[in-house]
Scaffold this active site. Sequence first.
Site, short mmCIF file in Angstrom:
data_model
loop_
_atom_site.label_atom_id
_atom_site.label_comp_id
_atom_site.label_asym_id
_atom_site.label_seq_id
_atom_site.Cartn_x
_atom_site.Cartn_y
_atom_site.Cartn_z
N TYR A 106 0.60 -1.25 10.31
CA TYR A 106 0.33 -1.89 9.01
C TYR A 106 1.48 -1.63 8.04
O TYR A 106 1.96 -2.54 7.35
CB TYR A 106 -0.98 -1.31 8.46
CG TYR A 106 -1.35 -1.76 7.08
CD1 TYR A 106 -1.99 -2.98 6.88
CD2 TYR A 106 -1.08 -0.97 5.97
CE1 TYR A 106 -2.34 -3.39 5.61
CE2 TYR A 106 -1.43 -1.37 4.69
CZ TYR A 106 -2.06 -2.58 4.52
OH TYR A 106 -2.41 -2.99 3.25
N HIS A 117 -12.76 2.08 4.41
CA HIS A 117 -12.08 3.29 3.94
C HIS A 117 -13.12 4.35 3.57
O HIS A 117 -14.32 4.09 3.55
CB HIS A 117 -11.18 2.96 2.76
CG HIS A 117 -9.95 2.21 3.15
ND1 HIS A 117 -9.84 0.85 3.01
CD2 HIS A 117 -8.79 2.63 3.70
CE1 HIS A 117 -8.65 0.48 3.46
NE2 HIS A 117 -7.99 1.52 3.88
N LYS A 167 4.06 -4.19 5.96
CA LYS A 167 4.13 -4.19 4.49
C LYS A 167 5.55 -3.89 4.00
O LYS A 167 5.98 -4.41 2.97
CB LYS A 167 3.14 -3.16 3.93
CG LYS A 167 1.68 -3.60 4.10
CD LYS A 167 1.42 -4.81 3.23
CE LYS A 167 0.11 -5.47 3.54
NZ LYS A 167 -0.11 -6.69 2.74
N SER A 210 0.84 -1.20 0.00
CA SER A 210 0.00 0.00 0.00
C SER A 210 0.87 1.24 0.00
O SER A 210 2.03 1.21 0.42
CB SER A 210 -0.87 -0.04 1.25
OG SER A 210 -1.09 1.25 1.75
N SER A 211 0.29 2.37 -0.43
CA SER A 211 1.04 3.62 -0.48
C SER A 211 1.41 4.13 0.91
O SER A 211 2.25 5.02 1.04
CB SER A 211 0.24 4.69 -1.22
OG SER A 211 -1.02 4.87 -0.62
N CYS A 212 0.81 3.56 1.97
CA CYS A 212 1.14 4.06 3.32
C CYS A 212 2.50 3.59 3.80
O CYS A 212 2.93 3.95 4.90
CB CYS A 212 0.05 3.69 4.31
SG CYS A 212 -0.02 1.95 4.63
P1 GDP Z 1 -6.31 6.58 4.91
O1 GDP Z 1 -6.15 6.87 3.45
O2 GDP Z 1 -5.39 5.53 5.41
O3 GDP Z 1 -6.23 7.83 5.74
O4 GDP Z 1 -7.74 5.90 5.15
P2 GDP Z 1 -9.28 6.28 5.00
O5 GDP Z 1 -9.76 5.97 3.64
O6 GDP Z 1 -9.97 5.59 6.14
O7 GDP Z 1 -9.41 7.85 5.24
C1 GDP Z 1 -9.04 8.80 4.29
C2 GDP Z 1 -9.50 10.18 4.69
O8 GDP Z 1 -10.93 10.26 4.58
C3 GDP Z 1 -9.17 10.57 6.15
O9 GDP Z 1 -8.80 11.94 6.15
C4 GDP Z 1 -10.51 10.37 6.84
O10 GDP Z 1 -10.65 11.16 8.02
C5 GDP Z 1 -11.47 10.83 5.75
N1 GDP Z 1 -12.87 10.38 5.93
C6 GDP Z 1 -13.97 11.18 5.82
N2 GDP Z 1 -15.09 10.51 6.09
C7 GDP Z 1 -14.72 9.23 6.34
C8 GDP Z 1 -15.45 8.05 6.66
O11 GDP Z 1 -16.68 8.03 6.80
N3 GDP Z 1 -14.74 6.89 6.82
C9 GDP Z 1 -13.36 6.87 6.67
N4 GDP Z 1 -12.72 5.71 6.83
N5 GDP Z 1 -12.64 7.98 6.39
C10 GDP Z 1 -13.31 9.15 6.24
#
Ligand code: GDP
Length: 318
Positions: free
Chosen positions: A140, A183, A144, A111-113
């Site tokens: 995580y 996500h 990875k 993953s990109s993280c």
């Molecule tokens: P990340 O890419 O590892 O940070 O994973 P996420 O996809 O969970 O979150 C991406 C961004 O979307 C973060 O800034 C979250 O705070 C935002 N976000 C906004 N609404 C939501 C939601 O309902 N669920 C999740 N998972 N992220 C949200």
Amino acid sequence: MPAMQPESRIYVAGHRGLVGGAILRRLHAEGYTNVITRGSRDLDLRDQAAVRAFFAAEQPEFVFLAAAKVGGILANSTYPAQFLYDNMMIAANVINAAHEHGVTKLLNLGSSCIYPRLAPQPLKEDYLLTGPLEDTNRAYAVAKIAAIELCDSYRTQYGSDFISGMPTNLYGPGDNFDLKGSHVLPALLRKMVDAKEAGAKTVEVWGSGTPLREFLYVDDLADACVFLMEQVSEPGPINIGTGTDLTIRDLAHEIADVVGFTGDLAFDASKPDGTPRKLMDVSRLAGLGWTARTTLRDGLEKTYAWYLANREQALAAR
Ligand code: GDP
């Protein structure tokens, strides 16, 4: 190096997940007849003896390593022990068993993280291990990174053809729509469908809406995985993405448009933003001959249609 043949024994680890499911669909569509899968109840990939016995019995020649404990920002911050332990064990067991049983080629997915939180953007493969990781998914990411290092070490020491693809944020049919574990993209899609159906006026969006994220449609990823398996033999991570990103706010508006939700967005600042940006530099993969095809709009429309048609499956406990 022998390439995949229609009768090759191909193991897709993690076939019930978003990524493994898309790879499986793709292999079936291309006419591969010996695709091997196991659900996690039948084969616990954290169990070294079980993984060894499985490889001894099935003798796979090609392995797509798409099995992982995955989740969104909340799940990663809540269960770091599981994200680190499960993913280290899965990678160590599968990669070592692939070596012991003479697997021809293995594609390890990450993953990109894996890249440092404040690395220059877009993220080049060379930035790996040049700075501190994002806190919300450090566990995580460490697992990875170890998996990439394992693949490279087996290549160096034994000449194994083990490669590593690092996809950006993914979405599409078969995604996790559980609001606590998922996500952002599936979460917002589900929340907007629910809000539209209930006639609710607002949908809650976590964080400030300003973080930037890049989204790749999972069938494009499956295409890239088959391409890598067929054409590429190089150490180190290979980024897989679209090369463009957008803010969470813009993503929310785009999803609202696709779903037909006309209410307001309420940003919840008590939830974490995570890393400010993680845009992939995809020039290495483009140079090798692969680029993404599906636009975000097309991918969102397909995912929305899949969700409506498969809601029960999408919302079932995983
Ligand atoms: P990340 O890419 O590892 O940070 O994973 P996420 O996809 O969970 O979150 C991406 C961004 O979307 C973060 O800034 C979250 O705070 C935002 N976000 C906004 N609404 C939501 C939601 O309902 N669920 C999740 N998972 N992220 C949200």
